[in-house]
Design a protein around this motif. Structure first.
Motif, PDB file in Angstrom:
ATOM      1  N   GLY A  16       0.516   7.456  -9.304  1.00 13.98           N
ATOM      2  CA  GLY A  16       0.172   6.027  -9.262  1.00 13.98           C
ATOM      3  C   GLY A  16       0.913   5.192  -8.233  1.00 13.98           C
ATOM      4  O   GLY A  16       0.568   4.032  -8.029  1.00 13.98           O
ATOM      5  N   HIS A  17       1.953   5.744  -7.596  1.00 15.40           N
ATOM      6  CA  HIS A  17       2.608   4.970  -6.529  1.00 15.40           C
ATOM      7  C   HIS A  17       1.708   4.919  -5.302  1.00 15.40           C
ATOM      8  O   HIS A  17       0.893   5.831  -5.070  1.00 15.40           O
ATOM      9  CB  HIS A  17       3.940   5.624  -6.131  1.00 15.40           C
ATOM     10  CG  HIS A  17       5.065   5.336  -7.080  1.00 15.40           C
ATOM     11  ND1 HIS A  17       5.826   4.210  -6.999  1.00 15.40           N
ATOM     12  CD2 HIS A  17       5.542   6.045  -8.140  1.00 15.40           C
ATOM     13  CE1 HIS A  17       6.740   4.218  -7.965  1.00 15.40           C
ATOM     14  NE2 HIS A  17       6.581   5.321  -8.683  1.00 15.40           N
ATOM     15  N   SER A  18       1.869   3.875  -4.514  1.00 17.01           N
ATOM     16  CA  SER A  18       1.114   3.777  -3.269  1.00 17.01           C
ATOM     17  C   SER A  18       2.112   3.411  -2.173  1.00 17.01           C
ATOM     18  O   SER A  18       2.515   2.258  -2.043  1.00 17.01           O
ATOM     19  CB  SER A  18       0.050   2.695  -3.447  1.00 17.01           C
ATOM     20  OG  SER A  18      -0.652   2.562  -2.254  1.00 17.01           O
ATOM     21  N   ILE A  19       2.556   4.427  -1.441  1.00 18.19           N
ATOM     22  CA  ILE A  19       3.680   4.254  -0.507  1.00 18.19           C
ATOM     23  C   ILE A  19       3.163   4.347   0.928  1.00 18.19           C
ATOM     24  O   ILE A  19       2.405   5.260   1.260  1.00 18.19           O
ATOM     25  CB  ILE A  19       4.748   5.349  -0.765  1.00 18.19           C
ATOM     26  CG1 ILE A  19       5.351   5.157  -2.153  1.00 18.19           C
ATOM     27  CG2 ILE A  19       5.843   5.337   0.301  1.00 18.19           C
ATOM     28  CD1 ILE A  19       5.971   6.387  -2.732  1.00 18.19           C
ATOM     29  N   SER A  20       3.588   3.395   1.776  1.00 14.88           N
ATOM     30  CA  SER A  20       3.130   3.459   3.168  1.00 14.88           C
ATOM     31  C   SER A  20       4.279   3.559   4.162  1.00 14.88           C
ATOM     32  O   SER A  20       4.085   3.935   5.306  1.00 14.88           O
ATOM     33  CB  SER A  20       2.315   2.200   3.499  1.00 14.88           C
ATOM     34  OG  SER A  20       3.161   1.072   3.530  1.00 14.88           O
ATOM     35  N   THR A  21       5.492   3.202   3.726  1.00 19.73           N
ATOM     36  CA  THR A  21       6.581   3.098   4.707  1.00 19.73           C
ATOM     37  C   THR A  21       7.878   3.591   4.086  1.00 19.73           C
ATOM     38  O   THR A  21       8.177   3.283   2.923  1.00 19.73           O
ATOM     39  CB  THR A  21       6.763   1.613   5.135  1.00 19.73           C
ATOM     40  OG1 THR A  21       5.481   1.076   5.467  1.00 19.73           O
ATOM     41  CG2 THR A  21       7.688   1.486   6.324  1.00 19.73           C
ATOM     42  N   LEU A  22       8.640   4.345   4.875  1.00 12.96           N
ATOM     43  CA  LEU A  22       9.924   4.870   4.384  1.00 12.96           C
ATOM     44  C   LEU A  22      11.071   4.059   4.988  1.00 12.96           C
ATOM     45  O   LEU A  22      11.029   3.702   6.180  1.00 12.96           O
ATOM     46  CB  LEU A  22      10.078   6.345   4.796  1.00 12.96           C
ATOM     47  CG  LEU A  22       8.880   7.255   4.481  1.00 12.96           C
ATOM     48  CD1 LEU A  22       9.183   8.693   4.902  1.00 12.96           C
ATOM     49  CD2 LEU A  22       8.534   7.207   2.991  1.00 12.96           C
ATOM     50  N   PHE A  23      12.076   3.778   4.182  1.00  8.84           N
ATOM     51  CA  PHE A  23      13.280   3.063   4.636  1.00  8.84           C
ATOM     52  C   PHE A  23      14.449   4.019   4.419  1.00  8.84           C
ATOM     53  O   PHE A  23      14.825   4.276   3.275  1.00  8.84           O
ATOM     54  CB  PHE A  23      13.470   1.766   3.841  1.00  8.84           C
ATOM     55  CG  PHE A  23      12.453   0.714   4.169  1.00  8.84           C
ATOM     56  CD1 PHE A  23      11.122   0.857   3.791  1.00  8.84           C
ATOM     57  CD2 PHE A  23      12.819  -0.415   4.882  1.00  8.84           C
ATOM     58  CE1 PHE A  23      10.177  -0.107   4.113  1.00  8.84           C
ATOM     59  CE2 PHE A  23      11.882  -1.391   5.210  1.00  8.84           C
ATOM     60  CZ  PHE A  23      10.552  -1.233   4.825  1.00  8.84           C
TER      61      PHE A  23
END
Ligand SMILES: Nc1ncnc2c1ncn2[C@@H]1O[C@H](COP(=O)(O)OP(=O)(O)O)[C@@H](O)[C@H]1O
Ligand SMILES: O=C(CO)[C@H](O)[C@H](O)COP(=O)(O)O
Length: 549
Positions: free
Chosen positions: A446-453
């Motif tokens: 269910g997560h929606s991740i677009s960018t890594l920090f």
């Protein structure tokens, strides 16, 4: 409230206790590091899978670094102090003196470190209970958490340790107690490593079921019955005694602390990304994943509602960003694995000599060596025949299997510097694939991740960062301050001082984008990305290596 010249003169001290060293920084209200110091700390491995440290050693190291970072500044400008640390277990007696966590009876070694895997049998029995608290640690409790370690102490060191113990602290809470005399625990530590629920508190039935009913009997006084949100000001602030040790003014605000990965999350995840061409711009903060990469890597994703991800710790309410649920994926050894592979190779002495001659770190040398040997090919091409399975210390996420071991396929008889460089590359790639598997597990839940920090010591390695971008297909944001975990610790101090109204406000003001590393699509052709396919079958894990042309 911040703003204006006067406030720019307000400083915070952040202290970050990692696995290998203690770091401190003097940080201003914009999140800029004005001074930095670090100090290595001792570790003992008296037997395989037993890892110990000393709380006295660690406190001394904290004092050395804080004294250094405030040299030459007006101490009246320091408004607050925040600590973060690894989630290791500190044991003290009823008079707050160290107790031995080892068969040798050496009370100097009173910390069972987070990566200690001695309590395998205990965690197995805890998981067999299938107690409902396990739902909130990804379905399977990790041997790296505190309940199995407590049970091990009770079953193995009853007279020398368990019966004498007055206080079991997570290391971040030990540090805030040492600074203030307040034994309150941080919600972060208790929720993430001790099965405490932010909504329901302790669950007596869990502790009774696993054989630790004695902790319930005295109302949890040994493991914490006063719990505070991270960043809350503790007691009357820094005690005169601790102030003298640390070289800081007595009475300054000291914050309820955070585990190191969570401080790194605060230090990076709230940055203003406008103008960098990132998909997360204008999107909720839940589209960002903080990855804190040091000895281990921790993958911190937040959500408005609880998300249950099999094999990924959490969901933990308010354990990192207040009001948000946290899922924490992890790889138990990443920096440690890279060091292990490189230092154990036959060509390591040659690497060391050549790097020293060029005044470079061994990793800067290896990265430039890879550039030389790849010639005109993309660097990923070099590992077409060499693969590493990185679970040398078990798999924390998403397989949650501590019995897994590491593996290398494709070795040859030669052991020269080229081989070392390629093995190093394959290790870095394998770690990045581990991150991709974790992101895939989080997204399917269910997560929606677009960018890594990304931050931590491995953020200083351009190859590590680029491989994470290439292999996940996502841009990697690096902060303006390399030591972002320390910015997170300073954010705690800033909140405790009352200079910011909330953790969110301090995050937005103090974390800043430095550089963005975008995935290189052209390298995809030669990355072993699609070689790896995990297959779970009849409870055992297999992997398949496939050529992809
Ligand atoms: N300058 C550097 N270049 C490349 N890798 C580095 C550098 N400095 C540290 N590292 C890597 O970072 C890891 C340590 O990260 P750090 O955040 O200091 O760990 P910890 O917080 O666990 O003490 C080391 O294992 C090493 O692999
Ligand atoms: O379990 C963890 C966070 O929940 C960390 O892996 C552990 O604290 C060690 O951190 P580091 O690799 O930065 O030393």
């Amino acid at each position: 409230m911040p703003g204006g010249d006067q406030e720019l003169g307000s400083y915070y001290v952040g202290v970050d206790v990692g696995t290998g060293s203690v770091r401190a920084a003097l940080v201003d209200q914009r999140g800029i590091l004005l001074a930095f110091a670090d100090q290595p700390i001792n570790q003992w491995e008296p037997q395989f899978n037993h890892h110990e440290q000393s709380s006295e050693d660690i406190w001394v190291a904290c004092c050395i670094v804080t004294n250094k970072v405030v040299q030459g500044i007006d101490l009246n400008q320091i408004r607050g102090l925040g600590f973060d640390a690894t989630c290791s277990l500190v044991v003290l007696d009823k008079q707050f003196h160290p107790l031995p966590v080892n068969h040798e009876g050496d009370s100097h070694r009173n910390i069972i470190m987070w990566l200690d895997h001695r309590a395998v049998n205990q965690v197995h029995r805890i998981n067999e209970t299938k107690h409902s608290v396990l739902q909130y640690v990804g379905g399977v409790m990790s041997v790296e958490m505190q309940a199995p370690k407590l049970l091990w102490l009770k079953e193995n060191l009853r007279e020398t340790c368990w019966d004498k113990a007055g206080h079991f602290f997570d290391l971040p809470d030990f540090l805030s107690w040492k600074a203030t005399g307040v034994t309150a625990r941080s919600l972060c530590s208790l929720v993430c490593k001790w099965t405490y629920s932010a909504e329901k508190g302790w669950d007596d039935s869990f502790w009774k079921m696993v054989g630790l009913e004695d902790l319930v009997a005295d109302n949890y006084s040994k493991i914490g019955n006063q719990v505070l949100p991270p960043g809350t000001c503790l007691g009357n602030g820094l005690t005169p005694e601790a102030a003298k040790d640390l070289g800081l003014p007595a009475g300054i605000a000291v914050a309820a602390s955070l585990i190191d990965a969570h401080a790194g999350g605060l230090g990076v995840i709230g940055a203003d990304v406008r103008g960098h061409g990132l998909a997360c711009e204008g999107q909720p903060v839940t589209s960002r994943l903080a990855i804190i990469c040091g000895t281990s890597s921790c993958h911190m994703g937040i959500s408005k509602n609880p998300i249950f991800v099999p094999g990924v710790w959490g969901p933990y309410f308010s354990a990192m960003v207040p009001g948000f649920w946290l899922n924490e994926g992890g790889q138990s050894v990443t920096g440690k694995l890279i060091d292990h592979m490189v230092q154990g190779h036959a060509a390591f002495p040659e690497l060391q000599a050549k790097a020293t001659a060029r005044c470079q770190s061994i990793y800067a040398y290896l990265n430039s060596h890879l550039d030389l040997i790849k010639k005109t090919q993309p660097v990923g091409f070099l590992t077409v025949d060499l693969h590493v399975w990185p679970d040398f210390h078990g798999n924390r996420s998403p397989l949650a299997d501590l019995t897994l071991k590491g593996m290398v396929t494709g070795l040859k008889l030669s052991q020269d510097l080229d081989d070392l460089a390629i093995l190093y590359l394959a290790t870095v790639q394998a770690i990045a694939f581990g991150t991709r598997l974790i992101i895939e597990a989080m997204e399917s839940a269910g997560h929606s991740i677009s960018t890594l920090f990304l931050c931590g010591g491995l953020g200083k390695n351009p190859l590590f960062v680029q491989m994470h971008a290439d292999i996940t297909g996502m841009p990697v944001v690096l902060s303006q301050e390399v030591e972002s975990v320390l910015v997170g610790a300073a954010i705690l101090g800033a909140c405790a001082s009352g200079d910011f109204a909330s953790v969110q406000e301090a995050m937005a003001r103090m974390s800043k984008v430095g550089k963005v590393v975008f995935p290189r699509r052209e390298d995809k052709r030669v990355l072993p990305g699609n070689f790896w396919e995990l297959m779970k079958s009849t409870g055992r894990v297999y992997f398949r290596v496939q050529k992809w042309h």
